[in-house]
Enzyme design. Structure first.
Site, PDB file in Angstrom:
ATOM      1  N   LYS A  13     -56.807  22.002  29.043  1.00 63.08           N
ATOM      2  CA  LYS A  13     -57.184  20.679  29.608  1.00 63.08           C
ATOM      3  C   LYS A  13     -58.420  20.805  30.499  1.00 63.08           C
ATOM      4  O   LYS A  13     -59.379  20.052  30.363  1.00 63.08           O
ATOM      5  CB  LYS A  13     -56.030  20.098  30.448  1.00 63.08           C
ATOM      6  CG  LYS A  13     -54.728  19.929  29.709  1.00 63.08           C
ATOM      7  CD  LYS A  13     -53.649  19.325  30.589  1.00 63.08           C
ATOM      8  CE  LYS A  13     -53.235  20.162  31.769  1.00 63.08           C
ATOM      9  NZ  LYS A  13     -52.592  21.448  31.424  1.00 63.08           N
ATOM     10  N   ARG A  88     -48.133  13.360  35.671  1.00 67.47           N
ATOM     11  CA  ARG A  88     -47.346  14.472  35.172  1.00 67.47           C
ATOM     12  C   ARG A  88     -45.859  14.149  35.159  1.00 67.47           C
ATOM     13  O   ARG A  88     -45.037  15.001  34.778  1.00 67.47           O
ATOM     14  CB  ARG A  88     -47.552  15.646  36.111  1.00 67.47           C
ATOM     15  CG  ARG A  88     -48.063  16.883  35.477  1.00 67.47           C
ATOM     16  CD  ARG A  88     -48.456  17.785  36.628  1.00 67.47           C
ATOM     17  NE  ARG A  88     -48.579  19.116  36.214  1.00 67.47           N
ATOM     18  CZ  ARG A  88     -49.756  19.746  36.142  1.00 67.47           C
ATOM     19  NH1 ARG A  88     -50.866  19.111  36.400  1.00 67.47           N
ATOM     20  NH2 ARG A  88     -49.788  20.990  35.808  1.00 67.47           N
ATOM     21  N   ARG A 122     -56.001  34.647  32.019  1.00 69.88           N
ATOM     22  CA  ARG A 122     -57.006  33.791  32.667  1.00 69.88           C
ATOM     23  C   ARG A 122     -57.528  34.439  33.957  1.00 69.88           C
ATOM     24  O   ARG A 122     -56.774  35.030  34.717  1.00 69.88           O
ATOM     25  CB  ARG A 122     -56.390  32.424  33.001  1.00 69.88           C
ATOM     26  CG  ARG A 122     -57.342  31.541  33.796  1.00 69.88           C
ATOM     27  CD  ARG A 122     -56.936  30.101  33.793  1.00 69.88           C
ATOM     28  NE  ARG A 122     -55.628  29.864  34.387  1.00 69.88           N
ATOM     29  CZ  ARG A 122     -55.059  28.665  34.458  1.00 69.88           C
ATOM     30  NH1 ARG A 122     -55.675  27.617  33.950  1.00 69.88           N
ATOM     31  NH2 ARG A 122     -53.871  28.533  35.003  1.00 69.88           N
ATOM     32  N   ARG A 152     -55.035  33.547  39.263  1.00 70.36           N
ATOM     33  CA  ARG A 152     -54.365  32.482  40.012  1.00 70.36           C
ATOM     34  C   ARG A 152     -52.938  32.908  40.358  1.00 70.36           C
ATOM     35  O   ARG A 152     -52.247  33.469  39.507  1.00 70.36           O
ATOM     36  CB  ARG A 152     -54.333  31.192  39.158  1.00 70.36           C
ATOM     37  CG  ARG A 152     -55.267  30.119  39.675  1.00 70.36           C
ATOM     38  CD  ARG A 152     -55.429  28.988  38.695  1.00 70.36           C
ATOM     39  NE  ARG A 152     -54.209  28.209  38.459  1.00 70.36           N
ATOM     40  CZ  ARG A 152     -54.189  27.076  37.766  1.00 70.36           C
ATOM     41  NH1 ARG A 152     -55.308  26.586  37.256  1.00 70.36           N
ATOM     42  NH2 ARG A 152     -53.064  26.431  37.571  1.00 70.36           N
ATOM     43  N   ARG A 163     -43.416  27.143  34.905  1.00 72.25           N
ATOM     44  CA  ARG A 163     -44.294  25.979  34.695  1.00 72.25           C
ATOM     45  C   ARG A 163     -44.057  25.353  33.319  1.00 72.25           C
ATOM     46  O   ARG A 163     -44.089  24.139  33.155  1.00 72.25           O
ATOM     47  CB  ARG A 163     -45.753  26.396  34.844  1.00 72.25           C
ATOM     48  CG  ARG A 163     -46.134  26.668  36.298  1.00 72.25           C
ATOM     49  CD  ARG A 163     -47.406  27.468  36.420  1.00 72.25           C
ATOM     50  NE  ARG A 163     -48.578  26.782  35.928  1.00 72.25           N
ATOM     51  CZ  ARG A 163     -49.714  27.400  35.613  1.00 72.25           C
ATOM     52  NH1 ARG A 163     -49.824  28.702  35.735  1.00 72.25           N
ATOM     53  NH2 ARG A 163     -50.735  26.698  35.175  1.00 72.25           N
TER      54      ARG A 163
HETATM   55  P1  AP5 Z   1     -57.453  25.993  31.006  1.00 70.91           P
HETATM   56  O1  AP5 Z   1     -58.543  25.112  30.517  1.00 70.91           O
HETATM   57  O2  AP5 Z   1     -57.565  26.533  32.402  1.00 70.91           O
HETATM   58  O3  AP5 Z   1     -56.038  25.269  30.767  1.00 70.91           O
HETATM   59  P2  AP5 Z   1     -55.347  24.089  31.546  1.00 70.91           P
HETATM   60  O4  AP5 Z   1     -54.605  23.298  30.521  1.00 70.91           O
HETATM   61  O5  AP5 Z   1     -56.322  23.370  32.411  1.00 70.91           O
HETATM   62  O6  AP5 Z   1     -54.326  24.958  32.398  1.00 70.91           O
HETATM   63  P3  AP5 Z   1     -53.847  24.858  33.887  1.00 70.91           P
HETATM   64  O7  AP5 Z   1     -52.987  26.086  34.105  1.00 70.91           O
HETATM   65  O8  AP5 Z   1     -54.961  24.667  34.864  1.00 70.91           O
HETATM   66  O9  AP5 Z   1     -52.988  23.589  33.832  1.00 70.91           O
HETATM   67  P4  AP5 Z   1     -51.801  23.243  34.684  1.00 70.91           P
HETATM   68  O10 AP5 Z   1     -51.566  21.893  34.192  1.00 70.91           O
HETATM   69  O11 AP5 Z   1     -50.622  24.124  34.685  1.00 70.91           O
HETATM   70  O12 AP5 Z   1     -52.355  23.489  36.166  1.00 70.91           O
HETATM   71  P5  AP5 Z   1     -53.005  22.510  37.234  1.00 70.91           P
HETATM   72  O13 AP5 Z   1     -54.137  23.238  37.829  1.00 70.91           O
HETATM   73  O14 AP5 Z   1     -53.210  21.152  36.682  1.00 70.91           O
HETATM   74  O15 AP5 Z   1     -57.300  27.221  29.983  1.00 70.91           O
HETATM   75  C1  AP5 Z   1     -56.357  28.253  30.207  1.00 70.91           C
HETATM   76  C2  AP5 Z   1     -56.937  29.599  29.733  1.00 70.91           C
HETATM   77  O16 AP5 Z   1     -57.113  29.560  28.329  1.00 70.91           O
HETATM   78  C3  AP5 Z   1     -58.321  29.923  30.325  1.00 70.91           C
HETATM   79  O17 AP5 Z   1     -58.411  31.312  30.522  1.00 70.91           O
HETATM   80  C4  AP5 Z   1     -59.297  29.465  29.249  1.00 70.91           C
HETATM   81  O18 AP5 Z   1     -60.511  30.207  29.291  1.00 70.91           O
HETATM   82  C5  AP5 Z   1     -58.497  29.730  27.977  1.00 70.91           C
HETATM   83  N1  AP5 Z   1     -58.777  28.762  26.933  1.00 70.91           N
HETATM   84  C6  AP5 Z   1     -58.875  27.406  27.072  1.00 70.91           C
HETATM   85  N2  AP5 Z   1     -59.117  26.831  25.868  1.00 70.91           N
HETATM   86  C7  AP5 Z   1     -59.134  27.850  24.966  1.00 70.91           C
HETATM   87  C8  AP5 Z   1     -59.321  27.907  23.551  1.00 70.91           C
HETATM   88  N3  AP5 Z   1     -59.536  26.793  22.826  1.00 70.91           N
HETATM   89  N4  AP5 Z   1     -59.267  29.088  22.934  1.00 70.91           N
HETATM   90  C9  AP5 Z   1     -59.056  30.235  23.655  1.00 70.91           C
HETATM   91  N5  AP5 Z   1     -58.880  30.256  24.989  1.00 70.91           N
HETATM   92  C10 AP5 Z   1     -58.916  29.076  25.636  1.00 70.91           C
HETATM   93  O19 AP5 Z   1     -51.811  22.383  38.282  1.00 70.91           O
HETATM   94  C11 AP5 Z   1     -51.404  23.496  39.063  1.00 70.91           C
HETATM   95  C12 AP5 Z   1     -50.224  23.087  39.900  1.00 70.91           C
HETATM   96  O20 AP5 Z   1     -50.592  22.001  40.798  1.00 70.91           O
HETATM   97  C13 AP5 Z   1     -49.005  22.559  39.149  1.00 70.91           C
HETATM   98  O21 AP5 Z   1     -48.166  23.586  38.679  1.00 70.91           O
HETATM   99  C14 AP5 Z   1     -48.322  21.714  40.256  1.00 70.91           C
HETATM  100  O22 AP5 Z   1     -47.646  22.526  41.164  1.00 70.91           O
HETATM  101  C15 AP5 Z   1     -49.501  21.079  40.972  1.00 70.91           C
HETATM  102  N6  AP5 Z   1     -49.882  19.776  40.412  1.00 70.91           N
HETATM  103  C16 AP5 Z   1     -51.087  19.462  39.817  1.00 70.91           C
HETATM  104  N7  AP5 Z   1     -51.088  18.187  39.411  1.00 70.91           N
HETATM  105  C17 AP5 Z   1     -49.880  17.674  39.753  1.00 70.91           C
HETATM  106  C18 AP5 Z   1     -49.266  16.390  39.584  1.00 70.91           C
HETATM  107  N8  AP5 Z   1     -49.913  15.385  38.967  1.00 70.91           N
HETATM  108  N9  AP5 Z   1     -48.012  16.229  40.035  1.00 70.91           N
HETATM  109  C19 AP5 Z   1     -47.354  17.227  40.667  1.00 70.91           C
HETATM  110  N10 AP5 Z   1     -47.866  18.457  40.874  1.00 70.91           N
HETATM  111  C20 AP5 Z   1     -49.117  18.685  40.411  1.00 70.91           C
END
Ligand code: AP5
Length: 209
Positions: A13, A88, A122, A152, A163
């Site tokens: 994402k 979410r 990552r 991270r 997660r």
């Molecule tokens: P990446 O693009 O970083 O993936 P992502 O889907 O953004 O993953 P996140 O882990 O950031 O999502 P998340 O939803 O768990 O965390 P968030 O920060 O929102 O890609 C991942 C890896 O794969 C990278 O190394 C990349 O290079 C690689 N990659 C990507 N695309 C690829 C491809 N096509 N091919 C090969 N490799 C690829 O949230 C973190 C925490 O914050 C949550 O757990 C929660 O505690 C809190 N939080 C955030 N938002 C909320 C909310 N709305 N409500 C409640 N808590 C929340």
């Protein structure tokens, strides 16, 4: 255009939202990045969120809704935005509907096995938050700002599994919610970065016609 990127942790994402935001000239609003900044700065929101984020649990809805509601009032959002990581939960989605109508939801679909590989490999820049994967690393430091690359806290293997469980239980129901609103378009999250971007771009073109 008001776009939401949906999908499990590690689906890509953040990576795809960043590319699309730059192409469309609209902001990417990543709630995870906002929380990590707040945690780094030691703000009250950051201090409250830390235990949830570090253990892979969701931060309470009221905190997240207030945070996003305020962010969307900033001037850079007037031409549209990309939401990455919010809503979410069904509660967050329903409240968002009350003050903002989305135009499109891109759902990145990918297996749990692929996610574990992505997240445990990552690396993120400690300074600017840019994201890399050890499979494609060409430098020990960030290519954008030369900052140190770190793992991270919530990418520890046991936290990744937590997660994923939280995603399936609390966030996956949004797929049905947005399908019923005819907003959801699925994209194969296992595609290469380039092919994934092409697929998303084609959906955006159709939606913009
Ligand atoms: P990446 O693009 O970083 O993936 P992502 O889907 O953004 O993953 P996140 O882990 O950031 O999502 P998340 O939803 O768990 O965390 P968030 O920060 O929102 O890609 C991942 C890896 O794969 C990278 O190394 C990349 O290079 C690689 N990659 C990507 N695309 C690829 C491809 N096509 N091919 C090969 N490799 C690829 O949230 C973190 C925490 O914050 C949550 O757990 C929660 O505690 C809190 N939080 C955030 N938002 C909320 C909310 N709305 N409500 C409640 N808590 C929340």
């Amino acid at each position: 255009m008001k776009i939401l990127f949906l999908g499990p942790p590690g689906a890509g994402k953040g990576t795809q939202a960043d590319m699309v935001a730059r192409k469309l000239g609209i902001p990417q609003i990543s709630t995870g990045a906002i929380l990590r900044e707040a945690m780094k700065a030691g703000t009250p929101v950051g201090l409250d969120a830390k235990s949830y984020v570090d253990s892979g649990l969701l931060v309470p809805d009221d905190v997240m809704i207030a945070l996003v509601r305020e962010r969307l009032t900033e001037p850079d959002c007037t031409r549209g935005f990309i939401l990455d990581g919010f809503p979410r939960t069904l509660e967050q989605a329903k409240i968002l509907d009350g003050f903002c109508k989305l135009d499109l939801v891109i759902d990145l679909v990918i297996s749990d096995e692929a996610i574990v590989h992505r997240l445990t490999g990552r690396r993120v820049c400690a300074d600017c938050g840019a994201t890399y994967h050890i499979d494609r690393l060409t430098s020990d430091t960030c290519l954008k700002c030369s900052g140190a690359l770190i793992i991270r806290q919530d990418d520890a293997p046991e936290t990744v599994l937590n997660r994923l469980e939280v995603y399936h239980r609390q966030t996956a129901p949004l797929e049905t919610y947005y399908t019923q609103m005819d907003l959801l378009r699925e994209v194969d999250g296992a595609l290469s970065l380039e092919d994934g971007f092409t697929a998303i771009d084609s959906i955006l073109r159709t939606a913009g016609e």
